[in-house]
Design an enzyme around this catalytic site. Structure first.
Site, PDB file in Angstrom:
ATOM      1  N   ILE A 281     -48.169  17.696  -0.822  1.00 37.98           N
ATOM      2  CA  ILE A 281     -48.287  18.415   0.451  1.00 37.98           C
ATOM      3  C   ILE A 281     -47.203  18.045   1.454  1.00 37.98           C
ATOM      4  O   ILE A 281     -47.113  18.667   2.508  1.00 37.98           O
ATOM      5  CB  ILE A 281     -49.667  18.186   1.106  1.00 37.98           C
ATOM      6  CG1 ILE A 281     -49.952  16.694   1.312  1.00 37.98           C
ATOM      7  CG2 ILE A 281     -50.760  18.866   0.308  1.00 37.98           C
ATOM      8  CD1 ILE A 281     -51.189  16.431   2.159  1.00 37.98           C
TER       9      ILE A 281
ATOM     10  N   LYS B  56     -43.396  15.416   2.494  1.00 43.54           N
ATOM     11  CA  LYS B  56     -42.470  14.315   2.255  1.00 43.54           C
ATOM     12  C   LYS B  56     -41.829  13.934   3.570  1.00 43.54           C
ATOM     13  O   LYS B  56     -41.725  14.748   4.495  1.00 43.54           O
ATOM     14  CB  LYS B  56     -41.406  14.704   1.229  1.00 43.54           C
ATOM     15  CG  LYS B  56     -40.465  15.814   1.658  1.00 43.54           C
ATOM     16  CD  LYS B  56     -39.436  16.088   0.582  1.00 43.54           C
ATOM     17  CE  LYS B  56     -38.487  17.217   1.007  1.00 43.54           C
ATOM     18  NZ  LYS B  56     -37.464  17.493  -0.026  1.00 43.54           N
ATOM     19  N   GLY B  57     -41.443  12.676   3.672  1.00 43.67           N
ATOM     20  CA  GLY B  57     -40.779  12.183   4.872  1.00 43.67           C
ATOM     21  C   GLY B  57     -39.634  11.278   4.493  1.00 43.67           C
ATOM     22  O   GLY B  57     -39.244  11.186   3.321  1.00 43.67           O
ATOM     23  N   SER B  58     -39.088  10.581   5.499  1.00 42.71           N
ATOM     24  CA  SER B  58     -37.946   9.719   5.240  1.00 42.71           C
ATOM     25  C   SER B  58     -38.327   8.511   4.395  1.00 42.71           C
ATOM     26  O   SER B  58     -37.477   7.922   3.729  1.00 42.71           O
ATOM     27  CB  SER B  58     -37.353   9.248   6.570  1.00 42.71           C
ATOM     28  OG  SER B  58     -38.336   8.580   7.348  1.00 42.71           O
ATOM     29  N   PHE B  59     -39.618   8.142   4.398  1.00 45.72           N
ATOM     30  CA  PHE B  59     -40.039   6.933   3.704  1.00 45.72           C
ATOM     31  C   PHE B  59     -40.829   7.210   2.429  1.00 45.72           C
ATOM     32  O   PHE B  59     -41.182   6.287   1.726  1.00 45.72           O
ATOM     33  CB  PHE B  59     -40.894   6.055   4.632  1.00 45.72           C
ATOM     34  CG  PHE B  59     -40.106   5.269   5.629  1.00 45.72           C
ATOM     35  CD1 PHE B  59     -39.002   5.817   6.254  1.00 45.72           C
ATOM     36  CD2 PHE B  59     -40.465   3.973   5.949  1.00 45.72           C
ATOM     37  CE1 PHE B  59     -38.272   5.107   7.183  1.00 45.72           C
ATOM     38  CE2 PHE B  59     -39.745   3.244   6.884  1.00 45.72           C
ATOM     39  CZ  PHE B  59     -38.655   3.812   7.494  1.00 45.72           C
TER      40      PHE B  59
ATOM     41  N   LYS C 159     -43.367  10.312  -0.102  1.00 46.49           N
ATOM     42  CA  LYS C 159     -43.975  11.623  -0.319  1.00 46.49           C
ATOM     43  C   LYS C 159     -45.491  11.503  -0.168  1.00 46.49           C
ATOM     44  O   LYS C 159     -46.053  10.404  -0.223  1.00 46.49           O
ATOM     45  CB  LYS C 159     -43.620  12.144  -1.702  1.00 46.49           C
ATOM     46  CG  LYS C 159     -42.122  12.346  -1.894  1.00 46.49           C
ATOM     47  CD  LYS C 159     -41.822  12.933  -3.256  1.00 46.49           C
ATOM     48  CE  LYS C 159     -40.314  13.158  -3.419  1.00 46.49           C
ATOM     49  NZ  LYS C 159     -39.998  13.751  -4.735  1.00 46.49           N
ATOM     50  N   VAL C 160     -46.128  12.662   0.019  1.00 44.00           N
ATOM     51  CA  VAL C 160     -47.568  12.671   0.258  1.00 44.00           C
ATOM     52  C   VAL C 160     -48.223  13.702  -0.651  1.00 44.00           C
ATOM     53  O   VAL C 160     -47.701  14.809  -0.832  1.00 44.00           O
ATOM     54  CB  VAL C 160     -47.888  13.018   1.728  1.00 44.00           C
ATOM     55  CG1 VAL C 160     -49.398  12.945   1.976  1.00 44.00           C
ATOM     56  CG2 VAL C 160     -47.158  12.089   2.686  1.00 44.00           C
TER      57      VAL C 160
ATOM     58  N   LYS D  25     -49.846   8.537   0.322  1.00 46.80           N
ATOM     59  CA  LYS D  25     -48.409   8.417   0.544  1.00 46.80           C
ATOM     60  C   LYS D  25     -47.875   7.398  -0.443  1.00 46.80           C
ATOM     61  O   LYS D  25     -48.443   6.317  -0.603  1.00 46.80           O
ATOM     62  CB  LYS D  25     -48.152   7.969   1.985  1.00 46.80           C
ATOM     63  CG  LYS D  25     -46.682   7.802   2.349  1.00 46.80           C
ATOM     64  CD  LYS D  25     -46.564   7.415   3.824  1.00 46.80           C
ATOM     65  CE  LYS D  25     -45.126   7.197   4.245  1.00 46.80           C
ATOM     66  NZ  LYS D  25     -45.020   6.838   5.688  1.00 46.80           N
TER      67      LYS D  25
ATOM     68  N   ASP E 212     -43.024   7.092  18.131  1.00 43.95           N
ATOM     69  CA  ASP E 212     -42.590   8.365  17.546  1.00 43.95           C
ATOM     70  C   ASP E 212     -43.674   9.430  17.672  1.00 43.95           C
ATOM     71  O   ASP E 212     -43.944  10.181  16.731  1.00 43.95           O
ATOM     72  CB  ASP E 212     -42.199   8.170  16.075  1.00 43.95           C
ATOM     73  CG  ASP E 212     -41.200   9.227  15.591  1.00 43.95           C
ATOM     74  OD1 ASP E 212     -40.591   9.908  16.441  1.00 43.95           O
ATOM     75  OD2 ASP E 212     -41.031   9.360  14.365  1.00 43.95           O
TER      76      ASP E 212
END
Length: 365
Positions: free
Chosen positions: A29, A31-34, A36-37, A52, A146
């Site tokens: 569902i 993804k980010g800089s650190f 995936k989810v 995550k 953030d």
């Protein structure tokens, strides 16, 4: 990604540590800089979560493993109705895993991009719910750093939850932070000033500025200042010095007053703590106990008939990912029977240290 499940729930030893084997992978569902989810289901309880996962070697190579471990340690001690809470953490030879609340309503950025019209009463409730979360973080000596629409998730009923603590920091009561962190359009003026002079520092009030920018954007569809990720620090400081925020004549006097107090450039004058919230006239009619119990119904409920996120995450995981999560067990089994090339010594040392020092977490124990 889903695999057919047996109608009988597997039985796990209650003393057994939670691991990847305890979860059924359903779909990707995000993804980010650190990392995936994906959505997962715990096999014994059938409870749905978001999981995550971050590749350990990649984190070490990118020099972000310290951030990952700090985020884990922070989330292990935090729990609040308006945060995305950690339930389990564990590792295997490839990845570090964080299993958290599943918020199926999508993030506020997604809904902004879908042209959802956020009315004033909706935004007022969001501010109240997020204020309770920020007050809790402040009592826990945590600055999120953030807060933005991308990091605010909705549950199925439309209540907001703050996620993504990978740049959060802990401070003592009188301590100031000087490092630059966050997303430029939502970063408070004192953070940029501290970056320039290296001495002034900042504290909890930066999260309340970010809340003000977020609330303004939800109402207006644009942010109060024309700042982007590419804007230089010098230009940002000039923008704060020269530009004035325009408040819509369509907003109530109370909402405009609240936004002005959140967007005070001087953190000393900014609304930024529980006593400020209690003394805000626009919020004087709020039943805070009811808000905390989520018994005040949001004016916007996410669509339950579809997934409130970008569907390309699923395609990328299935087609482009070289090490897809749903094939992990087969891949690890093959690697055990196959001689692999040795890693560089400093990478292997860091992996060994992470393996030995990682703290497995289970909130249910």
């Amino acid at each position: 990604m889903g695999v057919n499940q047996s109608c009988r729930s597997p039985v796990f030893d209650e003393d057994e540590e939670v691991s990847f084997d305890h979860f059924q992978i359903l779909r990707a569902i995000g993804k980010g800089s650190f990392g995936k989810v994906c959505i997962v289901q715990k096999k014994d309880s059938q409870q749905l979560y978001a999981m995550k996962y971050m590749n350990k070697q990649t984190c070490i190579e990118r020099n972000i493993i310290t951030n990952v471990m700090r985020e884990l340690q922070l989330m292990q001690r935090l729990q609040h109705p308006f945060l995305v809470n950690l339930w389990y953490s564990f590792q295997d030879v490839e990845d570090v895993f964080m299993v958290v609340d599943l918020l199926s309503g999508g993030d506020l950025r997604f809904h902004l991009q879908q042209n959802v019209r956020f009315k004033e009463e909706m935004v007022k409730l969001y501010v109240c719910e997020l204020a309770l979360a920020l007050c809790y973080l402040q009592r826990s000596h945590v600055i999120h750093r953030d807060v933005k629409p991308d990091n605010i998730l909705l549950d199925e009923h439309g209540h907001v939850h703050i996620t993504d603590f990978n740049v959060a920091t802990e401070i003592t009561a009188s301590e100031k932070v000087t490092s630059m962190a966050g997303t430029k359009p939502y970063i408070a003026p004192e953070v940029f000033q501290s970056f320039v002079d290296g001495v002034s520092g900042y504290s909890y009030a930066v999260d309340w500025w970010s809340l003000g920018v977020t609330a303004y954007e939800l109402l207006q569809g644009a942010r109060p200042y024309d700042i982007h990720s590419s804007t230089t620090v010098g230009d940002v400081i000039n923008i704060f010095r020269e530009q004035r925020v325009c408040y819509s004549s369509n907003w109530s006097k109370g909402m405009t007053d609240l936004l002005r107090k959140l967007l005070m450039k001087d953190p000393v004058n900014r609304l930024s703590c529980w006593s400020d919230i209690q003394n805000c006239p626009f919020l004087s009619d709020v039943n805070w106990d009811a808000v905390l119990k989520k018994s005040v119904l949001p004016g916007f409920v996410p669509n339950k008939g579809r997934l409130n996120c970008d569907p390309t995450f699923e395609l990328e995981e299935m087609i482009l990912e070289s090490k897809p999560l749903h094939k992990k067990k087969k891949r690890l089994e093959k690697s055990r029977n196959k001689h692999s090339n040795p890693l560089p010594a400093h990478i292997q040392t860091s992996l060994d240290t992470l393996r030995d020092e990682f703290i497995i977490f289970n909130r249910e124990k």
